[in-house]
Structure formats: C-alpha cells, structure tokens
Design a protein around this motif. Structure first.
Motif, PDB file in Angstrom:
ATOM      1  N   SER A 140      11.140  -2.491   1.517  1.00  0.00           N
ATOM      2  CA  SER A 140      10.025  -3.407   1.798  1.00  0.00           C
ATOM      3  C   SER A 140      10.048  -3.837   3.259  1.00  0.00           C
ATOM      4  O   SER A 140       9.005  -3.873   3.917  1.00  0.00           O
ATOM      5  CB  SER A 140      10.094  -4.636   0.896  1.00  0.00           C
ATOM      6  OG  SER A 140       9.908  -4.273  -0.439  1.00  0.00           O
ATOM      7  N   ASN A 141      11.239  -4.153   3.749  1.00  0.00           N
ATOM      8  CA  ASN A 141      11.352  -4.502   5.164  1.00  0.00           C
ATOM      9  C   ASN A 141      11.042  -3.303   6.052  1.00  0.00           C
ATOM     10  O   ASN A 141      10.313  -3.424   7.039  1.00  0.00           O
ATOM     11  CB  ASN A 141      12.750  -5.040   5.478  1.00  0.00           C
ATOM     12  CG  ASN A 141      12.912  -6.484   5.071  1.00  0.00           C
ATOM     13  OD1 ASN A 141      11.953  -7.221   4.954  1.00  0.00           O
ATOM     14  ND2 ASN A 141      14.151  -6.882   4.849  1.00  0.00           N
ATOM     15  N   ASP A 154       0.825  -1.208   0.000  1.00  0.00           N
ATOM     16  CA  ASP A 154       0.000   0.000   0.000  1.00  0.00           C
ATOM     17  C   ASP A 154       0.862   1.262   0.000  1.00  0.00           C
ATOM     18  O   ASP A 154       0.397   2.336   0.329  1.00  0.00           O
ATOM     19  CB  ASP A 154      -0.954  -0.007   1.195  1.00  0.00           C
ATOM     20  CG  ASP A 154      -0.230  -0.051   2.531  1.00  0.00           C
ATOM     21  OD1 ASP A 154       1.015  -0.155   2.552  1.00  0.00           O
ATOM     22  OD2 ASP A 154      -0.912   0.022   3.572  1.00  0.00           O
ATOM     23  N   TRP A 155       2.117   1.135  -0.371  1.00  0.00           N
ATOM     24  CA  TRP A 155       3.028   2.270  -0.403  1.00  0.00           C
ATOM     25  C   TRP A 155       3.531   2.517  -1.819  1.00  0.00           C
ATOM     26  O   TRP A 155       3.468   1.654  -2.673  1.00  0.00           O
ATOM     27  CB  TRP A 155       4.194   2.090   0.573  1.00  0.00           C
ATOM     28  CG  TRP A 155       4.897   0.762   0.509  1.00  0.00           C
ATOM     29  CD1 TRP A 155       4.590  -0.367   1.211  1.00  0.00           C
ATOM     30  CD2 TRP A 155       6.040   0.419  -0.297  1.00  0.00           C
ATOM     31  NE1 TRP A 155       5.465  -1.387   0.884  1.00  0.00           N
ATOM     32  CE2 TRP A 155       6.366  -0.928  -0.032  1.00  0.00           C
ATOM     33  CE3 TRP A 155       6.824   1.127  -1.205  1.00  0.00           C
ATOM     34  CZ2 TRP A 155       7.436  -1.582  -0.637  1.00  0.00           C
ATOM     35  CZ3 TRP A 155       7.886   0.463  -1.818  1.00  0.00           C
ATOM     36  CH2 TRP A 155       8.184  -0.861  -1.524  1.00  0.00           C
ATOM     37  N   LYS A 156       4.001   3.752  -2.006  1.00  0.00           N
ATOM     38  CA  LYS A 156       4.530   4.166  -3.304  1.00  0.00           C
ATOM     39  C   LYS A 156       5.865   4.868  -3.115  1.00  0.00           C
ATOM     40  O   LYS A 156       6.111   5.453  -2.065  1.00  0.00           O
ATOM     41  CB  LYS A 156       3.567   5.134  -4.001  1.00  0.00           C
ATOM     42  CG  LYS A 156       2.251   4.517  -4.402  1.00  0.00           C
ATOM     43  CD  LYS A 156       1.370   5.534  -5.109  1.00  0.00           C
ATOM     44  CE  LYS A 156       0.076   4.885  -5.577  1.00  0.00           C
ATOM     45  NZ  LYS A 156      -0.745   5.825  -6.353  1.00  0.00           N
ATOM     46  N   ILE A 157       6.665   4.824  -4.142  1.00  0.00           N
ATOM     47  CA  ILE A 157       7.918   5.569  -4.214  1.00  0.00           C
ATOM     48  C   ILE A 157       7.855   6.358  -5.520  1.00  0.00           C
ATOM     49  O   ILE A 157       7.611   5.775  -6.577  1.00  0.00           O
ATOM     50  CB  ILE A 157       9.155   4.643  -4.218  1.00  0.00           C
ATOM     51  CG1 ILE A 157       9.191   3.740  -2.986  1.00  0.00           C
ATOM     52  CG2 ILE A 157      10.444   5.440  -4.369  1.00  0.00           C
ATOM     53  CD1 ILE A 157       9.477   4.417  -1.671  1.00  0.00           C
ATOM     54  N   GLU A 158       8.072   7.648  -5.445  1.00  0.00           N
ATOM     55  CA  GLU A 158       8.013   8.497  -6.640  1.00  0.00           C
ATOM     56  C   GLU A 158       6.703   8.300  -7.407  1.00  0.00           C
ATOM     57  O   GLU A 158       6.677   8.297  -8.634  1.00  0.00           O
ATOM     58  CB  GLU A 158       9.212   8.237  -7.556  1.00  0.00           C
ATOM     59  CG  GLU A 158      10.538   8.716  -6.996  1.00  0.00           C
ATOM     60  CD  GLU A 158      10.616  10.236  -6.887  1.00  0.00           C
ATOM     61  OE1 GLU A 158      10.336  10.925  -7.882  1.00  0.00           O
ATOM     62  OE2 GLU A 158      10.956  10.728  -5.793  1.00  0.00           O
ATOM     63  N   GLY A 168      17.326   6.981  -5.203  1.00  0.00           N
ATOM     64  CA  GLY A 168      17.549   8.132  -4.327  1.00  0.00           C
ATOM     65  C   GLY A 168      16.394   8.366  -3.375  1.00  0.00           C
ATOM     66  O   GLY A 168      16.598   8.676  -2.187  1.00  0.00           O
ATOM     67  N   ALA A 169      15.177   8.211  -3.856  1.00  0.00           N
ATOM     68  CA  ALA A 169      13.996   8.401  -3.001  1.00  0.00           C
ATOM     69  C   ALA A 169      13.924   7.322  -1.928  1.00  0.00           C
ATOM     70  O   ALA A 169      13.573   7.605  -0.773  1.00  0.00           O
ATOM     71  CB  ALA A 169      12.728   8.397  -3.856  1.00  0.00           C
ATOM     72  N   ILE A 170      14.261   6.100  -2.295  1.00  0.00           N
ATOM     73  CA  ILE A 170      14.251   5.009  -1.319  1.00  0.00           C
ATOM     74  C   ILE A 170      15.306   5.246  -0.255  1.00  0.00           C
ATOM     75  O   ILE A 170      15.060   5.020   0.939  1.00  0.00           O
ATOM     76  CB  ILE A 170      14.447   3.642  -2.007  1.00  0.00           C
ATOM     77  CG1 ILE A 170      13.213   3.291  -2.844  1.00  0.00           C
ATOM     78  CG2 ILE A 170      14.741   2.545  -0.985  1.00  0.00           C
ATOM     79  CD1 ILE A 170      13.369   2.050  -3.712  1.00  0.00           C
ATOM     80  N   GLU A 171      16.493   5.713  -0.650  1.00  0.00           N
ATOM     81  CA  GLU A 171      17.571   5.951   0.322  1.00  0.00           C
ATOM     82  C   GLU A 171      17.146   6.925   1.408  1.00  0.00           C
ATOM     83  O   GLU A 171      17.626   6.848   2.538  1.00  0.00           O
ATOM     84  CB  GLU A 171      18.825   6.460  -0.388  1.00  0.00           C
ATOM     85  CG  GLU A 171      19.556   5.361  -1.129  1.00  0.00           C
ATOM     86  CD  GLU A 171      20.810   5.845  -1.828  1.00  0.00           C
ATOM     87  OE1 GLU A 171      21.845   5.167  -1.687  1.00  0.00           O
ATOM     88  OE2 GLU A 171      20.757   6.894  -2.509  1.00  0.00           O
TER      89      GLU A 171
END
Length: 183
Positions: free
Chosen positions: A169-170, A52-56, A98-101
């Motif tokens: 994800s973790n 249920d999450w998004k990145i960019e 970069g967004a995940i970091e």
C-alpha cells in the motif's frame, strides 16, 4: 432482540454447546479476538475502496472480504462446527504474499507503521491478527479444541499477508518505509 440478559452472570453459550461456559475461558477469548480482527478488517476494507490496484486479479477490498469470510469459517470451527479452512484458501493467501513480494523492496529492517491510512490499518490488523492467533493456540492447548491444520496455517499466514499489504500500500502510494532510529 439484541440482548437476552442470560450472560449477566459472566457465562455464555457457544454454537452447538448446551452448557454455559465462562466468558473468561480461553475459547471465548479466542473467539473474541477473531471477532475483533474481523471488525478491524472491515475498516481496512472500507479504506481500500479508494485503491486502483490489484494483486493476483483482486483489489484489496476483495481480499479483505475474502479474509473476513475465512475468519468466519475459523470462528465456526473453533466454536465446534464442522467447518475448516481448505488448503486452497491457504495457498491463495500464500500466492498473494508471493505476488506482493515481487512488487515491494526487499525487507532490510523493521519499519515504523504508517505511511498511508490504509497501510496503517493493515499494520494494525497484522498486530491484532498475531494476538488472535496466540489466543486460538492457547484455546487449543488448554481446552483441546480441535482445529484443522489449514486453519492453523491460514491464521499464521494472515499476519504475513496483512504485513505485505501494508508494505505494498505504501509502495503503490510512492511512500518510502521509515526505519526505527533506536536512538
């Protein structure tokens, strides 16, 4: 028909090639490794439907679909088609990394794969991605197969993107990474 029998002698044809080549050639091996990776990403895509999450602005499922599409471009390019990954696709992957970091703790050591099923699938895909990249580079070096610089760079970034997705994800599931004990 799902089979022709033409490859029973250990040879195959590749897109655009008139002659048959060994199924053991580095080019065929690279194409097979990319196919294996693409299939594995299909598992990650199915597992990511629960997210249920998004990145960019993208869900992990959408990211997997995009990566799979890009791998088909790379496979076509390696097979000899006039296709290549664009700089835009490479930069998009870098932007997601970069967004995940920004959402995960800093990396301080190696970590043991696992946590969630999705994270484990991304880690497995990361390892297969590295192998596929090695096979592609070998095919380029041995057979003088040409590949655009953005396709090569994209393959190199892909394992980093999959590693980042495993970690996020973790994190999103509240699972802490476990370090190896080396004991």
């Amino acid at each position: 028909m799902l089979y022709t029998g033409k490859g029973d002698g250990g040879t195959t044809t590749i897109f655009g090639c008139k002659q048959r080549i060994s199924k053991n050639s580095s080019r065929v091996e690279a194409l097979g490794a990319l196919d294996e990776l693409n299939s594995l990403l299909g598992i990650s895509k199915v597992l990511s439907r629960k997210c249920d999450w998004k990145i960019e602005g993208e869900t992990p499922e959408q990211m997997m679909e995009s990566i799979q599409q890009n791998l088909f471009i790379i496979q076509a390019e390696l097979a000899g088609a006039e296709k290549t990954v664009t700089e835009e696709k490479l930069r998009k992957a870098e932007k997601i990394i970069g967004a995940i970091e920004k959402e995960i703790p800093p990396l301080t050591s190696f970590s043991i794969s696992g946590g969630t099923e999705l994270s484990a699938s991304f880690d497995y895909a990361r390892a297969v991605s590295r192998r596929a990249e090695r096979r592609v580079i070998l095919a380029i070096e041995e057979e003088q197969v040409t590949m655009g610089k953005f396709s090569r760079a994209y393959l190199n970034r892909l394992s980093s993107l999959l590693f980042a997705l495993a970690r996020v994800s973790n994190t999103k599931s509240g699972i802490s990474e476990k370090k190896p004990s080396y004991s």
